[in-house]
Design a protein around this motif. Structure first.
Motif, mmCIF file in Angstrom:
data_model
loop_
_atom_site.group_PDB
_atom_site.id
_atom_site.type_symbol
_atom_site.label_atom_id
_atom_site.label_comp_id
_atom_site.label_asym_id
_atom_site.label_seq_id
_atom_site.Cartn_x
_atom_site.Cartn_y
_atom_site.Cartn_z
ATOM 1 N N VAL A 6 48.334 -37.564 -0.768
ATOM 2 C CA VAL A 6 49.827 -37.363 -0.466
ATOM 3 C C VAL A 6 49.480 -36.631 0.978
ATOM 4 O O VAL A 6 48.607 -36.282 1.342
ATOM 5 N N ARG A 7 50.721 -36.617 1.516
ATOM 6 C CA ARG A 7 50.624 -35.996 2.882
ATOM 7 C C ARG A 7 51.878 -34.940 2.888
ATOM 8 O O ARG A 7 53.054 -35.261 2.503
ATOM 9 N N PHE A 8 51.826 -34.171 3.905
ATOM 10 C CA PHE A 8 52.665 -33.380 4.123
ATOM 11 C C PHE A 8 52.956 -33.391 5.881
ATOM 12 O O PHE A 8 52.105 -33.494 6.292
ATOM 13 N N ALA A 9 54.194 -33.766 6.101
ATOM 14 C CA ALA A 9 54.474 -34.236 7.561
ATOM 15 C C ALA A 9 55.527 -33.674 8.333
ATOM 16 O O ALA A 9 56.523 -34.196 8.648
ATOM 17 N N PRO A 10 55.103 -32.407 8.913
ATOM 18 C CA PRO A 10 56.098 -31.600 9.587
ATOM 19 C C PRO A 10 56.022 -32.169 10.975
ATOM 20 O O PRO A 10 55.187 -32.544 11.603
ATOM 21 N N SER A 11 57.231 -32.049 11.639
ATOM 22 C CA SER A 11 57.481 -32.121 13.067
ATOM 23 C C SER A 11 56.936 -30.888 13.667
ATOM 24 O O SER A 11 57.640 -29.662 13.475
ATOM 25 N N PRO A 12 56.256 -30.821 14.767
ATOM 26 C CA PRO A 12 55.893 -29.751 15.427
ATOM 27 C C PRO A 12 57.072 -29.174 16.453
ATOM 28 O O PRO A 12 56.628 -28.982 17.565
ATOM 29 N N LEU A 40 47.221 -33.457 6.177
ATOM 30 C CA LEU A 40 48.493 -32.726 6.917
ATOM 31 C C LEU A 40 48.630 -33.840 8.092
ATOM 32 O O LEU A 40 47.662 -33.990 9.010
ATOM 33 N N ARG A 41 49.821 -34.350 8.077
ATOM 34 C CA ARG A 41 50.054 -35.206 9.157
ATOM 35 C C ARG A 41 51.023 -34.665 10.312
ATOM 36 O O ARG A 41 52.118 -33.905 9.878
ATOM 37 N N ILE A 42 50.821 -34.518 11.444
ATOM 38 C CA ILE A 42 51.744 -34.001 12.421
ATOM 39 C C ILE A 42 52.572 -35.175 12.988
ATOM 40 O O ILE A 42 52.097 -35.991 13.665
ATOM 41 N N ASP A 43 53.910 -35.072 12.516
ATOM 42 C CA ASP A 43 54.924 -35.968 13.286
ATOM 43 C C ASP A 43 55.274 -35.656 14.530
ATOM 44 O O ASP A 43 56.455 -35.079 14.662
ATOM 45 N N ASP A 44 54.532 -36.042 15.565
ATOM 46 C CA ASP A 44 54.831 -35.621 16.883
ATOM 47 C C ASP A 44 55.172 -36.875 17.815
ATOM 48 O O ASP A 44 54.718 -36.903 19.159
ATOM 49 N N LEU A 184 61.235 -43.931 16.581
ATOM 50 C CA LEU A 184 61.992 -42.937 15.616
ATOM 51 C C LEU A 184 60.665 -42.424 14.551
ATOM 52 O O LEU A 184 59.833 -43.321 14.529
ATOM 53 N N TYR A 185 61.250 -41.718 13.734
ATOM 54 C CA TYR A 185 60.301 -41.246 12.598
ATOM 55 C C TYR A 185 59.986 -42.460 11.595
ATOM 56 O O TYR A 185 58.802 -42.504 10.991
ATOM 57 N N THR A 186 60.776 -43.188 11.256
ATOM 58 C CA THR A 186 60.944 -44.236 10.279
ATOM 59 C C THR A 186 59.644 -45.105 10.183
ATOM 60 O O THR A 186 59.059 -45.224 9.048
ATOM 61 N N PRO A 188 56.498 -45.159 12.278
ATOM 62 C CA PRO A 188 55.236 -44.576 12.191
ATOM 63 C C PRO A 188 54.855 -43.998 10.890
ATOM 64 O O PRO A 188 53.630 -44.050 10.338
ATOM 65 N N SER A 189 56.008 -43.226 10.113
ATOM 66 C CA SER A 189 55.791 -42.735 8.771
ATOM 67 C C SER A 189 55.205 -43.732 7.660
ATOM 68 O O SER A 189 54.088 -43.641 7.142
ATOM 69 N N VAL A 190 55.668 -45.042 7.701
ATOM 70 C CA VAL A 190 55.449 -46.142 6.982
ATOM 71 C C VAL A 190 53.969 -46.326 7.382
ATOM 72 O O VAL A 190 53.147 -46.727 6.500
ATOM 73 N N ILE A 202 56.263 -37.312 -1.384
ATOM 74 C CA ILE A 202 56.919 -36.232 -2.138
ATOM 75 C C ILE A 202 57.671 -35.611 -0.725
ATOM 76 O O ILE A 202 57.071 -34.948 0.235
ATOM 77 N N ARG A 203 58.967 -35.645 -0.700
ATOM 78 C CA ARG A 203 59.785 -34.865 0.232
ATOM 79 C C ARG A 203 61.185 -34.554 -0.392
ATOM 80 O O ARG A 203 61.433 -34.900 -1.345
ATOM 81 N N GLY A 204 61.692 -33.844 0.793
ATOM 82 C CA GLY A 204 63.368 -33.354 0.416
ATOM 83 C C GLY A 204 64.058 -34.464 -0.017
ATOM 84 O O GLY A 204 63.916 -35.727 0.566
ATOM 85 N N ASP A 206 66.939 -35.065 1.180
ATOM 86 C CA ASP A 206 67.667 -35.543 2.306
ATOM 87 C C ASP A 206 66.922 -36.942 2.784
ATOM 88 O O ASP A 206 67.616 -37.597 3.599
ATOM 89 N N HIS A 207 66.005 -37.298 2.269
ATOM 90 C CA HIS A 207 65.003 -38.674 2.635
ATOM 91 C C HIS A 207 65.457 -39.666 1.785
ATOM 92 O O HIS A 207 64.931 -40.871 1.914
ATOM 93 N N VAL A 208 66.192 -39.454 0.805
ATOM 94 C CA VAL A 208 66.353 -40.720 -0.259
ATOM 95 C C VAL A 208 67.059 -41.941 0.417
ATOM 96 O O VAL A 208 66.311 -43.004 0.023
HETATM 97 N N1 GLU Z 1 58.750 -35.436 9.747
HETATM 98 C C1 GLU Z 1 59.245 -35.700 8.797
HETATM 99 C C2 GLU Z 1 60.314 -34.467 8.279
HETATM 100 O O1 GLU Z 1 59.905 -33.568 8.636
HETATM 101 C C3 GLU Z 1 58.723 -36.261 7.355
HETATM 102 C C4 GLU Z 1 59.249 -36.749 6.285
HETATM 103 C C5 GLU Z 1 58.553 -37.169 5.197
HETATM 104 O O2 GLU Z 1 57.683 -36.655 4.506
HETATM 105 O O3 GLU Z 1 58.139 -38.690 5.033
HETATM 106 O O4 GLU Z 1 61.363 -34.691 7.859
#
Ligand code: GLU
Length: 442
Positions: A6-12, A40-44, A184-186, A188-190, A202-204, A206-208
């Motif tokens: 799994v990954r958690f992907a916050p934007s810094p 831990l993936r940094i979405d920068d 945009l994020y779409t 790179p994330s894939v 696994i995410r909120g 708001d990403h459905v």
């Molecule tokens: N960087 C995206 C966000 O923070 C990641 C979403 C995801 O987990 O795919 O919303």
């Protein structure tokens, strides 16, 4: 089940707040429960808004929470991979250049709204001839690139929401690359989820909608498709969005306010689930209780009052060895005052009362009463001394209840509440107690 990745992907672009920490925890706890790997993936990709300080801050916040990662990487180092994926999509006719300006798109949407139509991109760019594209470029326009959705229905079985079905004809073809060439994020994330062989996204929730589009991007690029879990968002105690308050609900703030990491982790992983909100002392303990089937569909209510209550509960159960380097005083002191604090910093006030010289509070009508208490006290205070003192004064003066013990508490501690006086008297010792009861500074 094969071991999950799994990954958690916050934007810094800021520090972690309770909302994204909840997402992080869902990933961490699931991975721990299934002996999987947490990345831990940094979405920068947004280089303007991302900073190295925030990236470090996010890592510090996770470390403070007790979270470690099997692997970490950042998107800004992987543009070659995204370029290759974009080329693949272009070659398949799934990524097409568009030349509309933001204003033009805005106008289009307004017209659609007036006509009672959904504001979905009209795909005019798909009709452009090479000459028209060349004319736009000669004008100085650089294209942004949209992914061509299938127009069909995307379905998946969500680990939280169950069967999902989204008609992508109701969505605009998503922009994957901006006019300035940035991603945009779409996409790179894939690309990263494929490359890292992520098994569960696994995410909120708001990403459905993103997920529906991203599933089509996955299918265009690979045979790999993760399972999705979209967790309900956090709301405040009043049921309203937390979005405006998230700044003050950052890990940094909470930590400064004296909230303990396991109070945060316990609350954020239990609210919105069928489990009771209770303190747990390790992420491992939380992981052993984690299950997607326990997560409800309603928004999870986050109440700071619960956080303070859990924090207090945690401290009440914390042994001296775990706080020894953070507090003044010894084990006896900690064991007595811990039941009276909500935050570790509250210990300071009790340390001042017990360890530093001060005068208690004695009302004029209690001066003699307190003096007679002082003269009754033996030179060695034992756990039973307090009840002996109170028993003696009761017989001697006829006082009872509050009128009996409150003047003593005030004279000894200058506080109307606190740890039990049997204990406090032992902690203070005979000399201090006698002096304070006599009205002296001690
Ligand atoms: N960087 C995206 C966000 O923070 C990641 C979403 C995801 O987990 O795919 O919303």
């Amino acid at each position: 089940m094969t071991k999950p990745i799994v990954r958690f992907a916050p934007s810094p672009t800021g520090r972690l707040h309770v909302g994204n920490v909840r997402t992080a925890l869902m990933n961490v706890l699931f991975a721990q429960a299934e002996e999987g790997m947490f990345i831990l993936r940094i979405d920068d990709t947004d280089v303007e808004r991302s900073t190295a300080e925030y990236e470090q801050g996010i890592k510090d916040d996770l470390t403070w929470l007790g979270v470690s990662w099997g692997k970490t990487f950042k998107q800004s180092e992987r543009f070659d991979m995204y370029d290759a994926a974009a080329d693949k999509l272009r070659a398949a006719g799934l990524l097409y250049p568009c030349y509309e300006t933001a204003d033009e798109l805005d106008r289009q949407r307004k017209l659609q709204r007036v006509a009672g139509k959904p504001p979905v991109y009209n795909r005019a760019a798909l009709e452009l001839t090479d000459d028209q594209k060349a004319a736009y470029e000669a004008e100085g326009r650089t294209p942004h690139w949209r992914f061509k959705l299938s127009g069909g229905t995307v379905t998946w079985t969500d680990m939280v929401r169950g069967e999902q079905s989204i008609d992508v004809s109701s969505l605009s073809d998503p922009v994957l690359i901006r006019g300035d060439g940035s991603y945009l994020y779409t996409l790179p994330s894939v690309v990263d989820d494929i490359e890292a062989e992520i098994t569960h996204v696994i995410r909120g929730e708001d990403h459905v909608t993103n997920s529906a589009a991203q599933i089509e991007v996955f299918q265009a690029l690979s045979t790999h498709l993760p399972t999705f879990a979209h967790t309900p968002l956090l709301v405040g105690a009043d049921g309203k969005s937390l979005s405006k308050r998230l700044g003050s609900l950052s890990m940094l703030e909470l930590r400064d306010q004296g909230i303990e990491p396991m109070a945060v982790a316990s609350l954020l992983s239990k609210i919105g689930t069928s489990d009771a909100v209770e303190i747990r002392h390790s992420l491992q303990a939380l992981a052993s209780e984690f299950s997607f089937t326990k997560i409800g569909r309603a928004p999870a209510r986050f109440d700071e009052k619960d956080l303070i209550a859990l924090n207090a509960k945690l401290l009440h159960e914390t042994p001296y060895a775990e706080v020894a380097d953070r507090i003044p005083g010894d084990a006896a002191f900690w064991n007595i005052v811990r039941a009276n604090i909500e935050k570790i910093s509250d210990v300071e006030a009790w340390a001042d009362i017990v360890l530093k010289p001060m005068a208690g509070e004695i009302a004029a009508e209690d001066v003699d009463f307190c003096k007679s208490a002082a003269s009754f006290l033996p030179d060695t205070i034992l756990p039973e001394t307090w009840s002996e003192l109170v028993g003696h004064l009761k017989t001697e003066t006829g006082r009872k209840g509050k009128g009996l013990f409150m003047p003593l508490r005030l004279a000894l501690t200058a506080q109307g509440h606190g740890p039990s006086m049997d204990d406090m008297l032992v902690l203070l010792g005979a000399e201090k107690a006698k002096a304070r009861l006599s009205g002296d500074v001690a």
